[in-house]
Design a protein around this motif. Structure first.
Motif, mmCIF file in Angstrom:
data_model
loop_
_atom_site.group_PDB
_atom_site.id
_atom_site.type_symbol
_atom_site.label_atom_id
_atom_site.label_comp_id
_atom_site.label_asym_id
_atom_site.label_seq_id
_atom_site.Cartn_x
_atom_site.Cartn_y
_atom_site.Cartn_z
ATOM 1 N N ASP A 1 35.915 142.409 -3.655
ATOM 2 C CA ASP A 1 34.828 142.926 -3.083
ATOM 3 C C ASP A 1 34.013 141.639 -2.467
ATOM 4 O O ASP A 1 33.867 141.570 -1.091
ATOM 5 N N PRO A 2 33.715 140.514 -2.900
ATOM 6 C CA PRO A 2 32.980 139.345 -2.217
ATOM 7 C C PRO A 2 33.745 138.769 -1.294
ATOM 8 O O PRO A 2 33.079 138.542 0.038
ATOM 9 N N THR A 3 34.941 138.463 -1.377
ATOM 10 C CA THR A 3 35.821 137.936 -0.159
ATOM 11 C C THR A 3 35.944 138.956 1.000
ATOM 12 O O THR A 3 35.885 138.325 2.135
ATOM 13 N N THR A 4 36.137 140.052 0.681
ATOM 14 C CA THR A 4 36.174 141.197 1.768
ATOM 15 C C THR A 4 34.831 141.266 2.531
ATOM 16 O O THR A 4 34.919 141.228 3.861
ATOM 17 N N GLU A 5 33.877 140.998 2.076
ATOM 18 C CA GLU A 5 32.645 140.927 2.721
ATOM 19 C C GLU A 5 32.366 139.914 3.452
ATOM 20 O O GLU A 5 31.903 139.549 4.465
ATOM 21 N N LEU A 6 32.816 138.614 2.844
ATOM 22 C CA LEU A 6 32.647 137.319 3.602
ATOM 23 C C LEU A 6 33.507 137.204 4.771
ATOM 24 O O LEU A 6 32.999 136.572 5.748
ATOM 25 N N ARG A 7 34.670 137.772 4.851
ATOM 26 C CA ARG A 7 35.776 137.632 6.016
ATOM 27 C C ARG A 7 34.977 138.330 7.296
ATOM 28 O O ARG A 7 35.347 138.205 8.220
ATOM 29 N N GLN A 8 34.201 139.291 6.843
ATOM 30 C CA GLN A 8 33.375 140.131 7.952
ATOM 31 C C GLN A 8 32.496 139.287 8.933
ATOM 32 O O GLN A 8 32.227 139.460 10.018
ATOM 33 N N TYR A 9 32.325 138.060 8.392
ATOM 34 C CA TYR A 9 31.276 137.236 9.157
ATOM 35 C C TYR A 9 32.244 136.166 9.880
ATOM 36 O O TYR A 9 31.882 135.360 10.704
ATOM 37 N N GLY A 10 33.458 136.467 9.979
ATOM 38 C CA GLY A 10 34.598 135.622 10.954
ATOM 39 C C GLY A 10 34.840 134.386 10.391
ATOM 40 O O GLY A 10 34.472 133.957 9.115
ATOM 41 N N LYS A 11 35.779 133.720 11.197
ATOM 42 C CA LYS A 11 36.360 132.233 10.445
ATOM 43 C C LYS A 11 35.294 131.488 10.528
ATOM 44 O O LYS A 11 34.531 130.936 11.676
ATOM 45 N N PRO A 12 35.009 130.586 9.727
ATOM 46 C CA PRO A 12 33.854 129.673 9.504
ATOM 47 C C PRO A 12 34.436 128.402 10.628
ATOM 48 O O PRO A 12 35.528 128.103 10.393
ATOM 49 N N THR A 13 33.388 127.689 10.865
ATOM 50 C CA THR A 13 33.694 126.488 11.787
ATOM 51 C C THR A 13 33.844 125.365 10.502
ATOM 52 O O THR A 13 34.992 124.620 10.927
ATOM 53 N N LEU A 14 33.388 125.528 9.442
ATOM 54 C CA LEU A 14 33.912 124.532 8.242
ATOM 55 C C LEU A 14 33.752 125.362 7.038
ATOM 56 O O LEU A 14 32.787 126.020 6.795
ATOM 57 N N ALA A 15 35.011 125.075 6.308
ATOM 58 C CA ALA A 15 35.078 125.578 4.967
ATOM 59 C C ALA A 15 34.974 124.473 4.052
ATOM 60 O O ALA A 15 35.614 123.411 4.165
ATOM 61 N N THR A 16 33.824 124.584 2.991
ATOM 62 C CA THR A 16 33.760 123.223 1.967
ATOM 63 C C THR A 16 33.749 123.837 0.745
ATOM 64 O O THR A 16 33.855 125.064 0.267
ATOM 65 N N ALA A 17 34.017 122.938 -0.175
ATOM 66 C CA ALA A 17 33.800 123.058 -1.652
ATOM 67 C C ALA A 17 32.754 122.056 -2.175
ATOM 68 O O ALA A 17 33.187 120.877 -1.887
#
Length: 339
Positions: A192-208
């Motif tokens: 569920d959380p990743t499905t919603e996060l993907r709705q915001y499109g591809k991020p410019t920067l993915a961090t950890a």
């Protein structure tokens, strides 16, 4: 200004002293920490035992004395899932304040995600545009995405590396079945959380952020911590998949011999790797950039912001404004215990 930040985590308790003024880069001055896994002191009812409380109180008293001896002008302490999710967490916090004079802020999972995202934004700057950050602690995994200083949406899920190790991989050299069942559980929780996060499109920067992600990045080839925080460190999903398989066949002692892996964190490295790989896969991230700043730095920067805007000194862009603002601050002493 010398600020002390006391971090009560799931694996360690850590006091960090930094020198800075509003608008300046915080520079580490000194630190005092020790391994203290509070979750190991939980009883069958999920409450922190008397032994665990005494260990915690003893360290906080040490930290308060350490801060005083180093002329700390401002002091803040916080705790996350280790106390938040214990059944007697509120009573423990009250006892800490009563016996040490130190009040600990209790952050929710969403607040953790937001403040960690804030520090990542400050580290990488506005040129990063949209940021998607993953932060893994001992008790929970936080995910956040946004284009501003604070995220547009954030989630906290019970996928901390320590928690999953205790509940799913408690024994050295886990079986293939145990690993498979944990992986399936992680995928279900992340759906569920990743499905919603993907709705915001591809991020410019993915961090950890967090020690677990730094350790995983180190064993997959990133530079050691001794080379400093400004070296670019990246965790590749393909490399992580390979190392997840390797970790499955390694004992805790063998993992502890890997670069960047401490003895206390070695048992939970496999669970952390599984969560990291499943999260990156669900979010379709080929890699994440490791950020050296996380929750602690976010809280420090936020405190400096409040000092700057609450100061009687007018805002200015003049050279040396930081020294002027510092002169208007009052020394904040630590409280005294009432018992």
């Amino acid at each position: 200004m010398r600020l002390g930040v006391l971090d009560i985590g799931s694996n360690t308790v850590h006091l960090l002293l930094v020198d800075a003024y509003p608008g300046a880069r915080p520079v580490s001055y000194a630190s005092h920490k020790r391994p203290l896994s509070l979750v190991r002191y939980l009883n069958e009812y999920g409450a922190i035992t008397e032994e665990g409380q005494l260990e915690l109180i003893a360290f906080i008293k040490e930290a308060a004395e350490f801060a005083k001896s180093h002329q700390v002008e401002d002091f803040m302490g916080f705790c996350t899932s280790a106390i938040r999710e214990s059944s007697n967490g509120a009573a423990v916090l009250e006892r800490v304040t009563r016996e040490t004079g130190v009040s600990l802020m209790e952050l929710s999972g969403e607040e953790e995600a937001g403040m960690t995202f804030y520090s990542v934004r400050r580290w990488f700057g506005w040129s990063s545009e949209s940021i998607l950050n993953l932060d893994m602690g001992g008790g929970s995994l936080e995910l956040a995405v946004g284009t501003d200083e604070f995220p547009q949406v954030a989630f906290s899920v019970p996928l901390g590396a320590g928690r999953l190790t205790r509940e799913w991989l408690p024994n050295d050299l886990p079986s293939i079945r145990e690993v498979r069942e944990l992986r399936n559980y992680v995928r279900d929780v992340l759906t569920d959380p990743t499905t919603e996060l993907r709705q915001y499109g591809k991020p410019t920067l993915a961090t950890a952020t967090s020690k677990t992600f730094r350790s995983l990045s180190r064993i997959t080839g990133s530079a050691p911590s001794g080379e400093g925080p400004y070296v670019k460190r990246v965790l590749q999903r393909d490399s992580l998949k390979l190392w997840t398989n390797r970790l499955t066949a390694m004992s805790w002692a063998e993992r502890a011999e890997l670069p960047g892996v401490s003895e206390i964190r070695a048992p939970q490295l496999l669970a952390g790797a599984i969560v990291a790989h499943e999260a990156m896969s669900a979010l379709k991230l080929k890699s994440v950039r490791i950020c050296p700043w996380a929750l602690r730095e976010g809280l420090m920067l936020r405190r400096f912001d409040h000092v700057m805007f609450d100061s009687s000194t007018p805002l200015s862009s003049s050279v040396g404004v930081g020294e002027v603002a510092l002169g208007s601050l009052k020394t904040l002493s630590l409280g005294e215990p009432t018992a």
